[in-house]
Enzyme design. Structure first.
Site: not given
Ligand code: 13P
Length: 339
Positions: A177, A219
């Site tokens: 991510e 992500k």
């Molecule tokens: P949000 O969908 O609220 O942005 O959160 C995603 C997430 O896992 C942040 O690390």
């Protein structure tokens, strides 16, 4: 053998239009969300919250995996059943957030790096025993005057790659991510160029650290103008910019891209995911789905408000958003579904 295990997990996570539910807010973040709604910031209330999420009837129709935080993967429901076991029984794969959050990057004001590599290999073994089959690490990149710096992007990419390598070594699927924050007044074009540069660095680092791209999920953020920008775009324009950015930076070997919602309101996050799936590009080699936290849970939190009598309605709100995003992940969402 390892590749087969990872590919099987990826397939189950994204099977039949499913996506991920990120219910892994750290204790601090969860408490902050509670504070805004006058919900007591205690272990007991966090337990109630996580329990009603994992026991939402029918959630498994739309959600293939749920990301937990360290507290939740060790936590039982009020009936004494581990939360992870409740998920497994429903056919939802438990995942675990393994980063320890961000700290300021020395010498780089306004920028941050993510902590959590120390002792990670043994933590992976422990999480595997507790039922986790995939994991998440979040790097945060902020856009502002003079930032992000090349050093910040490069170092965060290295950290993500080393986490992903250790994760696969433990036969768990890494969710990688790299989040470019929406905060600020920057343009959509700036978001696109920062995101593209960041993703190019991330994939270079993943390659260098010998990560099997077919056994991971990306992500990322969508390509959006900053939340204080005056620019306006249609969902179709956002979809086109997002896909075109990824076509330049995400290898086709990656099986799936699961978006974060990043502070978009719940319906926008759904409508844009739908537009992304409908967007006609020459090739779109990846499954395009969701890994939302706020865009699935925030409406439910506002309904629950810490009161037991509101739990059923809050669960219905979770199921509704999960169903809408499930439809969006195959381009079958339309606003009529909101009623
Ligand atoms: P949000 O969908 O609220 O942005 O959160 C995603 C997430 O896992 C942040 O690390």
């Amino acid at each position: 053998m390892r590749n087969e295990v990872l590919s099987k997990t990826v397939k189950l996570l994204l099977d039949a239009g499913k996506g991920l539910l990120a219910m892994d807010e750290s204790i601090n973040t969860c408490n902050k969300r509670f504070r805004d709604l006058n919900i007591p910031e205690t272990y007991e209330y966090r337990q109630k919250y996580r329990e009603f999420i994992v026991t939402t009837p029918g959630l498994e129709q739309y959600i293939g995996g749920a990301i937990l935080c360290d507290e939740t993967i060790r936590q039982d429901t009020s009936a004494g059943i581990p939360m992870a076991e409740v998920l497994i029984k429903k056919g939802i794969i438990p995942g675990i957030k393994v980063d320890n959050g961000t700290v300021p990057m020395a010498s780089f004001p306004g920028e941050s790096i993510t902590e959590g590599l120390d002792g990670l290999a043994s933590r992976f073994e422990n999480y595997r025993q507790l039922g986790a089959r995939f994991a998440k690490w979040r790097a945060v990149i902020r856009i502002g005057p003079g930032i992000p710096s090349a050093a910040c992007m490069r170092f965060n990419a290295q950290l993500l790659a080393q986490y992903a390598a250790q994760c696969q070594e433990a036969r768990m699927v890494p969710v990688v991510e790299p989040e470019v924050l929406m905060d600020g007044d920057h343009s959509l074009e700036t978001c696109a160029s920062v995101t593209r540069d960041l993703l190019l660095q991330v994939f270079e680092a993943l390659y260098e650290h010998r990560v099997d791209l077919s056994g991971m999920l990306l992500k990322p953020n969508m390509i959006l103008p900053g939340n204080n920008s005056t620019q306006l775009f249609t969902d179709e324009e956002i979809a086109g910019n997002t896909i075109n950015c990824f076509l330049e930076s995400v290898p086709a070997a990656v099986p799936g891209i699961v978006f974060l919602s990043g502070g978009q309101d719940a319906q926008s996050a759904t409508a844009r995911l739908n537009a992304i799936n409908l967007y006609q590009a020459k090739i779109k080699p990846w499954r395009l789905s969701f890994s939302y936290s706020r865009a699935i849970l925030q409406p439910a939190l506002g309904i629950w408000k810490g009161e037991d009598q509101n739990i059923q309605k809050a669960q219905a709100a979770i199921l509704h958003r999960a169903a809408c995003n499930h439809a969006a992940s195959t381009g079958q969402y339309h606003p009529g579904l909101e009623n």
